[in-house]
Enzyme design. Sequence first.
Site, PDB file in Angstrom:
ATOM      1  N   CYS A   9      53.080  10.360  35.492  1.00 24.69           N
ATOM      2  CA  CYS A   9      53.602  11.600  34.933  1.00 24.69           C
ATOM      3  C   CYS A   9      53.447  12.689  35.991  1.00 24.69           C
ATOM      4  O   CYS A   9      52.322  13.029  36.374  1.00 24.69           O
ATOM      5  CB  CYS A   9      52.791  11.940  33.687  1.00 24.69           C
ATOM      6  SG  CYS A   9      53.164  13.576  33.059  1.00 24.69           S
ATOM      7  N   ASN A  10      54.582  13.173  36.466  1.00 25.37           N
ATOM      8  CA  ASN A  10      54.549  14.216  37.503  1.00 25.37           C
ATOM      9  C   ASN A  10      53.938  15.508  36.966  1.00 25.37           C
ATOM     10  O   ASN A  10      53.211  16.206  37.655  1.00 25.37           O
ATOM     11  CB  ASN A  10      55.962  14.503  38.000  1.00 25.37           C
ATOM     12  CG  ASN A  10      56.565  13.330  38.735  1.00 25.37           C
ATOM     13  OD1 ASN A  10      56.521  13.276  39.961  1.00 25.37           O
ATOM     14  ND2 ASN A  10      57.131  12.376  38.013  1.00 25.37           N
ATOM     15  N   THR A  11      54.264  15.832  35.715  1.00 29.55           N
ATOM     16  CA  THR A  11      53.865  17.123  35.144  1.00 29.55           C
ATOM     17  C   THR A  11      52.350  17.281  35.092  1.00 29.55           C
ATOM     18  O   THR A  11      51.812  18.307  35.507  1.00 29.55           O
ATOM     19  CB  THR A  11      54.485  17.265  33.735  1.00 29.55           C
ATOM     20  OG1 THR A  11      55.894  17.083  33.855  1.00 29.55           O
ATOM     21  CG2 THR A  11      54.203  18.620  33.140  1.00 29.55           C
ATOM     22  N   CYS A  27      60.408  13.440  38.015  1.00 30.35           N
ATOM     23  CA  CYS A  27      59.926  13.223  36.653  1.00 30.35           C
ATOM     24  C   CYS A  27      60.214  11.761  36.378  1.00 30.35           C
ATOM     25  O   CYS A  27      61.316  11.272  36.665  1.00 30.35           O
ATOM     26  CB  CYS A  27      60.671  14.120  35.666  1.00 30.35           C
ATOM     27  SG  CYS A  27      60.374  13.669  33.937  1.00 30.35           S
ATOM     28  N   THR A  28      59.226  11.059  35.837  1.00 30.72           N
ATOM     29  CA  THR A  28      59.378   9.602  35.687  1.00 30.72           C
ATOM     30  C   THR A  28      60.433   9.207  34.657  1.00 30.72           C
ATOM     31  O   THR A  28      60.827   8.041  34.585  1.00 30.72           O
ATOM     32  CB  THR A  28      58.025   8.955  35.341  1.00 30.72           C
ATOM     33  OG1 THR A  28      57.469   9.632  34.200  1.00 30.72           O
ATOM     34  CG2 THR A  28      57.067   9.056  36.510  1.00 30.72           C
ATOM     35  N   ASP A  50      52.063   8.433  30.256  1.00 24.17           N
ATOM     36  CA  ASP A  50      53.101   9.466  30.408  1.00 24.17           C
ATOM     37  C   ASP A  50      53.313  10.071  29.021  1.00 24.17           C
ATOM     38  O   ASP A  50      52.735   9.612  28.031  1.00 24.17           O
ATOM     39  CB  ASP A  50      54.394   8.848  30.950  1.00 24.17           C
ATOM     40  CG  ASP A  50      55.455   9.908  31.204  1.00 24.17           C
ATOM     41  OD1 ASP A  50      55.102  11.003  31.683  1.00 24.17           O
ATOM     42  OD2 ASP A  50      56.634   9.666  30.885  1.00 24.17           O
ATOM     43  N   SER A  51      54.202  11.067  28.951  1.00 27.49           N
ATOM     44  CA  SER A  51      54.491  11.658  27.644  1.00 27.49           C
ATOM     45  C   SER A  51      55.291  10.694  26.768  1.00 27.49           C
ATOM     46  O   SER A  51      55.374  10.896  25.566  1.00 27.49           O
ATOM     47  CB  SER A  51      55.273  12.955  27.830  1.00 27.49           C
ATOM     48  OG  SER A  51      56.496  12.687  28.468  1.00 27.49           O
TER      49      SER A  51
HETATM   50  N1  DGL Z   1      57.737  11.993  32.613  1.00 24.42           N
HETATM   51  C1  DGL Z   1      56.816  13.047  32.806  1.00 24.42           C
HETATM   52  C2  DGL Z   1      56.899  13.598  34.202  1.00 24.42           C
HETATM   53  O1  DGL Z   1      57.018  12.821  35.116  1.00 24.42           O
HETATM   54  C3  DGL Z   1      56.674  14.025  31.667  1.00 24.42           C
HETATM   55  C4  DGL Z   1      57.901  14.744  31.293  1.00 24.42           C
HETATM   56  C5  DGL Z   1      57.810  15.592  30.033  1.00 24.42           C
HETATM   57  O2  DGL Z   1      57.296  15.115  29.010  1.00 24.42           O
HETATM   58  O3  DGL Z   1      58.281  16.735  30.062  1.00 24.42           O
HETATM   59  O4  DGL Z   1      56.783  14.776  34.444  1.00 24.42           O
END
Ligand code: DGL
Length: 263
Positions: free
Chosen positions: A73-75, A183-184, A10-11
């Site tokens: 990571c959803n994004t 978003c996780t 993830d980020s």
């Molecule tokens: N946690 C990630 C997600 O689920 C990334 C969010 C981000 O860095 O903006 O989208």
Amino acid sequence: MNNRPIGIFDSGVGGLSVFAELIQLLPDENYIYFGDTLNLPYGNKSFEELVSITSNIFDFFKSKNVKAVVMACNTTSATAYDALKSKYDFKIYPIVQNVSKQIALKNYSKIGVLATNATINSHAYKKEIQKYNPNVQVFEHPCPNWVNIVEHELQMENDSREDIKFHLNEVLKHNPEKIILGCTHYPYLINILSEFAPENIFINPAKYFAQSIFDDLKCNNLINNQKLYEPKFYVSANPEQFKSSSRLFYNVKDVNFPAAAGS
Ligand code: DGL
């Protein structure tokens, strides 16, 4: 084959909300977690940037000889997954696609989705859910500041609480039966979110996601029977902040830094 590691990324700390569920179901796997803290937040990046970042991370995992990569990571699932899915020979599990079917089959009539700008702009949740249930109405709303709030532990600041309340109200206006925390990072905010709406309105997709990964690994005979090491954590920046922010979902003790992927 089975003893090869599982990569998960993830980020930043958000993916740990998935990892915490996964490790319950699959405690004997060898895990490598990558938190791309140098590049966060992903949600405000372009499609091209997200594909490039994700491909660097997949290359990093390839060098670690993984059997599977969990896109916690959803994004990047909503954007880069389609562009990259056929380029690697390990299994790739994208969160949005994996959980949407299960949520769609619950037969809710109105679902809200809170997620990053990039996830909302892709309409990935809406498209995936309506693929399995065209009758459900899906109301999507972006929360551009929430990842930074979580990463920098700003949950208790007044401005953060106001921001959380404001964006939640934008989706509550539509009277959804459920709201997906798309978003996780957002499950880290559950205590504050539950002050403004009943806790059981929120869906944290991590449980569904972990179960679908377990089922698929089992079906493909890929479950591990020999744990070789404790989970390894890599970040691309700010290892101390990562350790501190992670605490709600996993007590990360050692972090490898710098990590090459994503940088
Ligand atoms: N946690 C990630 C997600 O689920 C990334 C969010 C981000 O860095 O903006 O989208």
